[in-house]
Design a protein around this motif. Structure first.
Motif, mmCIF file in Angstrom:
data_model
loop_
_atom_site.group_PDB
_atom_site.id
_atom_site.type_symbol
_atom_site.label_atom_id
_atom_site.label_comp_id
_atom_site.label_asym_id
_atom_site.label_seq_id
_atom_site.Cartn_x
_atom_site.Cartn_y
_atom_site.Cartn_z
ATOM 1 N N HIS A 162 0.707 -1.263 -0.162
ATOM 2 C CA HIS A 162 0.022 -0.001 0.046
ATOM 3 C C HIS A 162 0.836 1.258 0.001
ATOM 4 C CE1 HIS A 162 -3.136 -2.950 0.995
ATOM 5 N NE2 HIS A 162 -2.294 -3.258 1.973
ATOM 6 N N LYS A 163 2.073 1.193 -0.558
ATOM 7 C CA LYS A 163 3.146 2.295 -0.514
ATOM 8 C C LYS A 163 2.291 3.478 -1.341
ATOM 9 C CE LYS A 163 5.951 0.877 2.119
ATOM 10 N NZ LYS A 163 6.593 1.287 3.562
ATOM 11 N N PRO A 164 2.450 4.649 -1.034
ATOM 12 C CA PRO A 164 1.693 5.940 -1.977
ATOM 13 C C PRO A 164 2.527 5.976 -3.281
ATOM 14 C CG PRO A 164 3.050 6.417 0.017
ATOM 15 C CD PRO A 164 2.826 5.099 0.272
ATOM 16 N N VAL A 165 3.793 5.654 -3.296
ATOM 17 C CA VAL A 165 4.621 5.694 -4.664
ATOM 18 C C VAL A 165 4.166 4.816 -5.662
ATOM 19 C CG1 VAL A 165 6.264 3.901 -4.124
ATOM 20 C CG2 VAL A 165 6.622 6.055 -5.557
ATOM 21 N N THR A 166 3.066 3.801 -5.364
ATOM 22 C CA THR A 166 2.599 2.875 -6.383
ATOM 23 C C THR A 166 1.223 3.204 -7.099
ATOM 24 O OG1 THR A 166 1.162 1.671 -4.607
ATOM 25 C CG2 THR A 166 3.447 0.804 -4.872
ATOM 26 N N ASP A 167 0.939 4.381 -6.641
ATOM 27 C CA ASP A 167 -0.260 4.847 -7.035
ATOM 28 C C ASP A 167 -0.428 5.059 -8.565
ATOM 29 O OD1 ASP A 167 -2.937 5.788 -6.697
ATOM 30 O OD2 ASP A 167 -2.538 7.503 -6.305
ATOM 31 N N HIS A 168 -1.309 4.864 -9.318
ATOM 32 C CA HIS A 168 -1.312 4.808 -10.878
ATOM 33 C C HIS A 168 -2.750 5.239 -11.337
ATOM 34 C CE1 HIS A 168 -2.124 0.710 -9.419
ATOM 35 N NE2 HIS A 168 -2.891 0.623 -10.296
ATOM 36 N N GLY A 169 -2.664 5.628 -12.446
ATOM 37 C CA GLY A 169 -4.008 5.912 -13.338
ATOM 38 C C GLY A 169 -3.890 5.285 -14.512
ATOM 39 N N ASP A 170 -5.447 4.715 -15.212
ATOM 40 C CA ASP A 170 -5.414 3.951 -16.279
ATOM 41 C C ASP A 170 -6.452 4.565 -17.252
ATOM 42 O OD1 ASP A 170 -3.927 0.921 -15.898
ATOM 43 O OD2 ASP A 170 -4.600 1.767 -14.173
ATOM 44 N N PHE A 171 -6.204 4.709 -18.514
ATOM 45 C CA PHE A 171 -7.145 5.340 -19.421
ATOM 46 C C PHE A 171 -7.448 4.614 -20.889
ATOM 47 C CE2 PHE A 171 -6.787 8.536 -23.087
ATOM 48 C CZ PHE A 171 -8.229 8.845 -23.265
ATOM 49 N N ILE A 172 -8.408 4.377 -21.357
ATOM 50 C CA ILE A 172 -8.717 3.986 -22.720
ATOM 51 C C ILE A 172 -9.468 4.929 -23.598
ATOM 52 C CG2 ILE A 172 -9.311 2.047 -24.196
ATOM 53 C CD1 ILE A 172 -9.226 -0.009 -22.068
ATOM 54 N N ASN A 173 -8.937 5.561 -24.509
ATOM 55 C CA ASN A 173 -9.709 6.459 -25.411
ATOM 56 C C ASN A 173 -10.821 5.954 -26.155
ATOM 57 O OD1 ASN A 173 -10.651 8.613 -26.831
ATOM 58 N ND2 ASN A 173 -9.189 8.120 -28.357
ATOM 59 N N VAL A 174 -12.000 6.100 -25.709
ATOM 60 C CA VAL A 174 -13.073 5.699 -26.627
ATOM 61 C C VAL A 174 -14.137 6.725 -26.894
ATOM 62 C CG1 VAL A 174 -14.910 3.480 -26.596
ATOM 63 C CG2 VAL A 174 -12.999 3.692 -25.079
ATOM 64 N N MET A 175 -13.404 8.021 -26.970
ATOM 65 C CA MET A 175 -14.216 9.038 -27.415
ATOM 66 C C MET A 175 -14.602 8.640 -29.105
ATOM 67 S SD MET A 175 -12.599 12.579 -26.493
ATOM 68 C CE MET A 175 -12.141 13.203 -24.947
ATOM 69 N N SER A 176 -15.807 9.230 -29.462
ATOM 70 C CA SER A 176 -15.914 9.195 -30.822
ATOM 71 C C SER A 176 -14.988 10.028 -31.646
ATOM 72 C CB SER A 176 -17.339 9.599 -31.174
ATOM 73 O OG SER A 176 -17.447 11.050 -30.845
ATOM 74 N N ASN A 177 -14.763 9.955 -32.913
ATOM 75 C CA ASN A 177 -13.915 10.631 -33.780
ATOM 76 C C ASN A 177 -14.221 12.198 -33.686
ATOM 77 O OD1 ASN A 177 -12.120 8.552 -34.361
ATOM 78 N ND2 ASN A 177 -13.402 8.217 -36.153
ATOM 79 N N SER A 178 -15.608 12.290 -33.720
ATOM 80 C CA SER A 178 -16.238 13.799 -33.657
ATOM 81 C C SER A 178 -15.912 14.322 -32.418
ATOM 82 C CB SER A 178 -17.619 13.628 -34.194
ATOM 83 O OG SER A 178 -18.373 13.071 -33.231
ATOM 84 N N LEU A 179 -16.013 13.562 -31.461
ATOM 85 C CA LEU A 179 -15.792 14.405 -30.076
ATOM 86 C C LEU A 179 -14.366 14.603 -30.068
ATOM 87 C CD1 LEU A 179 -17.209 15.255 -27.488
ATOM 88 C CD2 LEU A 179 -16.749 13.078 -26.478
ATOM 89 N N MET A 180 -13.644 13.837 -30.245
ATOM 90 C CA MET A 180 -12.082 13.997 -30.129
ATOM 91 C C MET A 180 -11.651 15.211 -31.052
ATOM 92 S SD MET A 180 -8.823 13.295 -29.127
ATOM 93 C CE MET A 180 -9.237 11.954 -27.900
ATOM 94 N N ARG A 181 -12.166 15.130 -32.132
ATOM 95 C CA ARG A 181 -11.856 16.285 -33.049
ATOM 96 C C ARG A 181 -12.317 17.637 -32.464
ATOM 97 N NH1 ARG A 181 -13.625 13.201 -37.750
ATOM 98 N NH2 ARG A 181 -15.588 13.928 -37.306
ATOM 99 N N LYS A 182 -13.360 17.568 -31.569
ATOM 100 C CA LYS A 182 -13.896 18.867 -30.907
ATOM 101 C C LYS A 182 -13.032 19.051 -29.719
ATOM 102 C CE LYS A 182 -17.809 20.328 -28.072
ATOM 103 N NZ LYS A 182 -19.145 19.802 -27.540
ATOM 104 N N ALA A 183 -12.610 18.026 -29.177
ATOM 105 C CA ALA A 183 -11.698 18.418 -27.981
ATOM 106 C C ALA A 183 -10.425 19.049 -28.532
ATOM 107 C CB ALA A 183 -11.463 17.284 -27.137
ATOM 108 N N VAL A 184 -9.585 18.653 -29.509
ATOM 109 C CA VAL A 184 -8.602 19.131 -30.293
ATOM 110 C C VAL A 184 -8.659 20.626 -30.700
ATOM 111 C CG1 VAL A 184 -6.875 18.836 -31.967
ATOM 112 C CG2 VAL A 184 -7.523 16.882 -30.373
#
Length: 280
Positions: free
Chosen positions: A248-270
């Motif tokens: 449970h060491k704090p240094v082991t903290d981590h985040g995960d992500f898979i981009n499942v935005m639609s192409n149109s939403l990603m275009r809007k974000a960019v």
């Protein structure tokens, strides 16, 4: 502790906008101890519990097609998957997974804390415009095994609201009354331009350097920042879920992500990020 956060100076061609997805704080109690990026098809592949926001279908057996067809907790229709280890209050309370894999049988004990807030924000590059992420891009930031692996891939950031210019890597914060515990995951913001994943789930993406520039051959993509806060009474003990040997060491903290935005939403974000607007 002195302020230790340094942000690169923005240059003339910087992309100064932000794009946010409002995805809740796991009110629907989407938990499992899987990791579809690192251990696809393996039940309890993480050996610790994850909180999920965004895509409602994420577990070890999710496929790209399944994720693309699933519902989402995000209000803008973003089906992306966001997950991180749960935080538990060490107050002697038994959680429902006290006798389950990923929970108490692997040393992850105590009451699971629901985030007070969980914000999902994408921001631009200090030195250039950003390009669209490919659909189904997978990024892990931090290292769940950094206590035994060493800190080369560690990317934990712990702090308190009101003091976020001071970030801790290897200690849990002791926040004063009225201040919340904060975990911040700043993801890799450079992409190799070809691959949505790599064998070690790392080499297809990279961090920008201290000036904000990507390595040679990499393109700047919107930088994901997952920021999670918790109400924890001063003096209360808490710990992040981990693999048993990571203690449970704090240094082991981590985040995960898979981009499942639609192409149109990603275009809007960019477009939003590149034209210095705040959207979402």
């Amino acid at each position: 502790m002195r302020p230790n956060v340094k942000n690169p100076r923005t240059r003339a061609n910087a992309s100064r906008g932000t794009f946010s997805s409002r995805c809740g704080r796991n009110e629907n109690k989407h938990f499992n101890s899987d990791n579809v990026i690192v251990a696809p098809g393996v039940s309890n592949g993480a050996h610790h519990m994850h909180d999920y926001v965004g895509n409602r279908d994420t577990d070890a057996f999710s496929t790209n097609d399944g994720l693309a067809a699933a519902g989402t907790t995000c209000t803008n229709g973003d089906r992306s998957t966001h997950y991180w280890p749960v935080l538990r209050l060490q107050d002697g309370t038994k959680e429902v997974d006290a006798d389950q894999p990923g929970g108490g049988t692997e040393g992850n004990i105590g009451r699971i804390l629901r985030p007070a807030t969980a914000s999902i924000t994408f921001r631009g590059s200090a030195v250039s415009k950003v390009v669209e992420m490919p659909r189904f891009l997978r990024i892990i930031t931090g290292d769940a095994k950094s206590f035994t692996n060493g800190t080369a891939n560690a990317n934990a950031s712990w702090s308190c609201t009101g003091f976020e210019n001071r970030q801790l890597k290897d200690k849990y914060p002791l926040c004063p009354k009225g201040s919340k515990v904060v975990r911040t995951f700043k993801f890799q913001s450079c992409w190799d331009g070809k691959n949505a994943d790599s064998a070690n789930h790392r080499t297809h993406v990279a961090f920008a350097d201290a000036r904000g520039a990507c390595p040679s051959g990499f393109k700047a993509i919107p930088q994901l920042i997952q920021r999670i806060t918790y109400k924890v009474a001063p003096g209360s003990l808490f710990a992040v879920d981990s693999f048993p040997e990571q203690l449970h060491k704090p240094v082991t903290d981590h985040g995960d992500f898979i981009n499942v935005m639609s192409n149109s939403l990603m275009r809007k974000a960019v477009k939003c990020i590149n034209t210095a607007r705040r959207c979402g």
